[in-house]
Motif scaffolding. Sequence first.
Motif, mmCIF file in Angstrom:
data_model
loop_
_atom_site.group_PDB
_atom_site.id
_atom_site.type_symbol
_atom_site.label_atom_id
_atom_site.label_comp_id
_atom_site.label_asym_id
_atom_site.label_seq_id
_atom_site.Cartn_x
_atom_site.Cartn_y
_atom_site.Cartn_z
ATOM 1 N N ARG A 100 0.803 -1.227 0.000
ATOM 2 C CA ARG A 100 0.000 0.000 0.000
ATOM 3 C C ARG A 100 0.832 1.273 0.000
ATOM 4 N NH1 ARG A 100 -4.020 0.072 4.697
ATOM 5 N NH2 ARG A 100 -4.696 1.987 3.664
ATOM 6 N N PHE A 101 2.081 1.226 0.454
ATOM 7 C CA PHE A 101 2.876 2.458 0.452
ATOM 8 C C PHE A 101 2.994 3.005 -0.971
ATOM 9 C CE2 PHE A 101 6.350 0.003 -1.234
ATOM 10 C CZ PHE A 101 7.063 0.937 -1.968
ATOM 11 N N ARG A 102 2.942 2.093 -1.978
ATOM 12 C CA ARG A 102 3.055 2.522 -3.372
ATOM 13 C C ARG A 102 1.932 3.478 -3.750
ATOM 14 N NH1 ARG A 102 3.615 -3.361 -6.100
ATOM 15 N NH2 ARG A 102 1.800 -3.648 -4.768
ATOM 16 N N MET A 103 0.780 3.310 -3.141
ATOM 17 C CA MET A 103 -0.345 4.189 -3.434
ATOM 18 C C MET A 103 -0.112 5.578 -2.856
ATOM 19 S SD MET A 103 -2.979 1.110 -2.670
ATOM 20 C CE MET A 103 -2.619 -0.474 -3.454
ATOM 21 N N LEU A 104 0.576 5.651 -1.714
ATOM 22 C CA LEU A 104 0.962 6.947 -1.177
ATOM 23 C C LEU A 104 1.993 7.619 -2.084
ATOM 24 C CD1 LEU A 104 1.328 6.272 2.677
ATOM 25 C CD2 LEU A 104 -0.669 7.037 1.388
ATOM 26 N N PHE A 105 2.932 6.833 -2.598
ATOM 27 C CA PHE A 105 3.949 7.363 -3.509
ATOM 28 C C PHE A 105 3.284 7.915 -4.767
ATOM 29 C CE2 PHE A 105 7.264 7.083 -6.764
ATOM 30 C CZ PHE A 105 8.359 7.639 -6.101
ATOM 31 N N MET A 106 2.308 7.192 -5.305
ATOM 32 C CA MET A 106 1.600 7.642 -6.497
ATOM 33 C C MET A 106 0.768 8.885 -6.205
ATOM 34 S SD MET A 106 0.406 3.968 -8.073
ATOM 35 C CE MET A 106 -0.090 4.549 -9.685
ATOM 36 N N ALA A 107 0.181 8.959 -5.027
ATOM 37 C CA ALA A 107 -0.596 10.144 -4.656
ATOM 38 C C ALA A 107 0.308 11.366 -4.530
ATOM 39 C CB ALA A 107 -1.340 9.895 -3.345
ATOM 40 N N GLU A 108 1.494 11.168 -3.982
ATOM 41 C CA GLU A 108 2.424 12.279 -3.765
ATOM 42 C C GLU A 108 3.039 12.768 -5.070
ATOM 43 O OE1 GLU A 108 4.246 15.266 -1.951
ATOM 44 O OE2 GLU A 108 2.845 13.895 -0.959
ATOM 45 N N PHE A 109 3.338 11.846 -5.969
ATOM 46 C CA PHE A 109 3.999 12.197 -7.227
ATOM 47 C C PHE A 109 3.062 11.880 -8.402
ATOM 48 C CE2 PHE A 109 7.311 11.112 -4.138
ATOM 49 C CZ PHE A 109 8.006 12.314 -4.112
ATOM 50 N N ARG A 110 1.887 12.516 -8.356
ATOM 51 C CA ARG A 110 0.788 12.152 -9.250
ATOM 52 C C ARG A 110 1.141 12.278 -10.728
ATOM 53 N NH1 ARG A 110 -1.599 9.798 -11.401
ATOM 54 N NH2 ARG A 110 -3.789 9.543 -11.861
ATOM 55 N N ASP A 111 1.914 13.312 -11.105
ATOM 56 C CA ASP A 111 2.210 13.540 -12.520
ATOM 57 C C ASP A 111 3.083 12.444 -13.128
ATOM 58 O OD1 ASP A 111 0.774 15.851 -12.433
ATOM 59 O OD2 ASP A 111 2.499 17.181 -12.248
ATOM 60 N N ARG A 112 3.720 11.648 -12.298
ATOM 61 C CA ARG A 112 4.620 10.613 -12.797
ATOM 62 C C ARG A 112 3.895 9.349 -13.233
ATOM 63 N NH1 ARG A 112 10.243 11.101 -11.189
ATOM 64 N NH2 ARG A 112 10.566 13.201 -10.387
ATOM 65 N N PHE A 113 2.575 9.296 -13.008
ATOM 66 C CA PHE A 113 1.843 8.057 -13.244
ATOM 67 C C PHE A 113 0.583 8.293 -14.072
ATOM 68 C CE2 PHE A 113 4.249 7.668 -9.307
ATOM 69 C CZ PHE A 113 5.036 6.563 -9.620
ATOM 70 N N SER A 114 0.138 7.218 -14.695
ATOM 71 C CA SER A 114 -1.064 7.257 -15.524
ATOM 72 C C SER A 114 -2.315 7.432 -14.656
ATOM 73 C CB SER A 114 -1.151 5.943 -16.317
ATOM 74 O OG SER A 114 -2.405 5.792 -16.924
ATOM 75 N N ASP A 115 -3.439 7.712 -15.323
ATOM 76 C CA ASP A 115 -4.710 7.795 -14.600
ATOM 77 C C ASP A 115 -5.219 6.412 -14.208
ATOM 78 O OD1 ASP A 115 -4.750 10.539 -14.838
ATOM 79 O OD2 ASP A 115 -5.931 10.515 -16.684
ATOM 80 N N ILE A 116 -4.698 5.364 -14.865
ATOM 81 C CA ILE A 116 -5.114 3.983 -14.587
ATOM 82 C C ILE A 116 -3.919 3.202 -14.062
ATOM 83 C CG2 ILE A 116 -6.036 1.834 -15.571
ATOM 84 C CD1 ILE A 116 -8.068 4.028 -15.579
ATOM 85 N N ALA A 117 -4.144 2.389 -13.055
ATOM 86 C CA ALA A 117 -3.105 1.488 -12.536
ATOM 87 C C ALA A 117 -3.619 0.060 -12.615
ATOM 88 C CB ALA A 117 -2.748 1.827 -11.092
ATOM 89 N N ILE A 118 -2.706 -0.864 -12.930
ATOM 90 C CA ILE A 118 -3.051 -2.281 -12.988
ATOM 91 C C ILE A 118 -2.102 -3.077 -12.109
ATOM 92 C CG2 ILE A 118 -3.967 -2.106 -15.325
ATOM 93 C CD1 ILE A 118 -1.346 -3.522 -16.278
ATOM 94 N N ALA A 119 -2.492 -4.295 -11.816
ATOM 95 C CA ALA A 119 -1.612 -5.245 -11.127
ATOM 96 C C ALA A 119 -1.893 -6.620 -11.705
ATOM 97 C CB ALA A 119 -1.859 -5.238 -9.622
#
Length: 338
Positions: free
Chosen positions: A144-163
């Motif tokens: 789950r920490f990865r979701m905090l990382f994505m929230a903090e650095f939002r521009d670095r990631f797509s609007d959709i995430a998969i696993a």
Amino acid sequence: MLVVRPITPQDYAALYTCAVESGYGFTSLPVDEGLLRRRIARAQEAFAREHVSEPGEEGYLFVMEDTATGEVVGCSGIEAAVGLTEAFYHYHLGKVVHHSKSLDVYNALETLTLCNDYTGVSELCTLFLREPFRVNQNGRVLSRFRMLFMAEFRDRFSDIAIAEMRGVSDENGESPFWGWLEQHFFTIDFNQADYLTGIGEKSFVAELMPKFPIYVKMLAPEAQAVIGKVHNNTRPALRMLESEGFHFRGYVDIFDAGPTVEAEVAHIKSVRESQRLPVRVGTPSETATAVILCNTKLADFRAGKAAIEVGEDHIVVSQEVADALHLQADDQARFVAL
């Protein structure tokens, strides 16, 4: 304290150990020195890029370290955007209808169609926690920490995430789904195919994989039975992602038919519910809240489980937590309830 941080070249031996222990079917951690070292170097490049306005080729790889011993106990990663330079394959589970009005026959048949529909989306990947440390919600933190990382650095990631979830295989690493494909289209076994994909040798997929939809009913019964199903060891990870809002949309792995789940990043529970507040260092009250806490730095990112006191406009963390997560008074920190 167990702390998540960016991987470094000194972590190679520990990453290799994780690759060995992860076993068959863990595509993103092949036992290959060259590839593992390249992944570390690629992660260092990603963390060093301070100005990124859109997701690209960055691959962020983290390790979880026991600060008391210096031992690395697991790893976890995020791909900013998959499939930009190498094709990213899935099978999509769909339906075709065969209907004869004159004969009063109506058959709705499931099909598997090779596709690249997830090109450009972000991927949560490479999650592995060593067996002795699968306690005290450590696995939940490492995911789950990865979701905090994505929230903090939002521009670095797509609007959709998969696993991608590991599919069903036996104790020898053999996949019933791949067994059928191997018999009819390939002459290599599952472990070799999985290894080749892991080290980036994917051309054989385009060269040998059937291009037209496959009728599911044509597959052997044991192959049909595992489509969209997960390996027993993967069930807890799938349940956790489902609780975060990830859903199965009919996309499965081309080798073991394990499900791929997806979510809009903005709607992921940990992203949506995370808060960002300044830090005070002190003694949290007895009613302290258990959270996943991270700093807001990039190259010096740190995250971990902590007990904090949440005020209206600040949080209080202990000196131990502040030291472990590289936080000082008045620094911003992001957190979500554990």
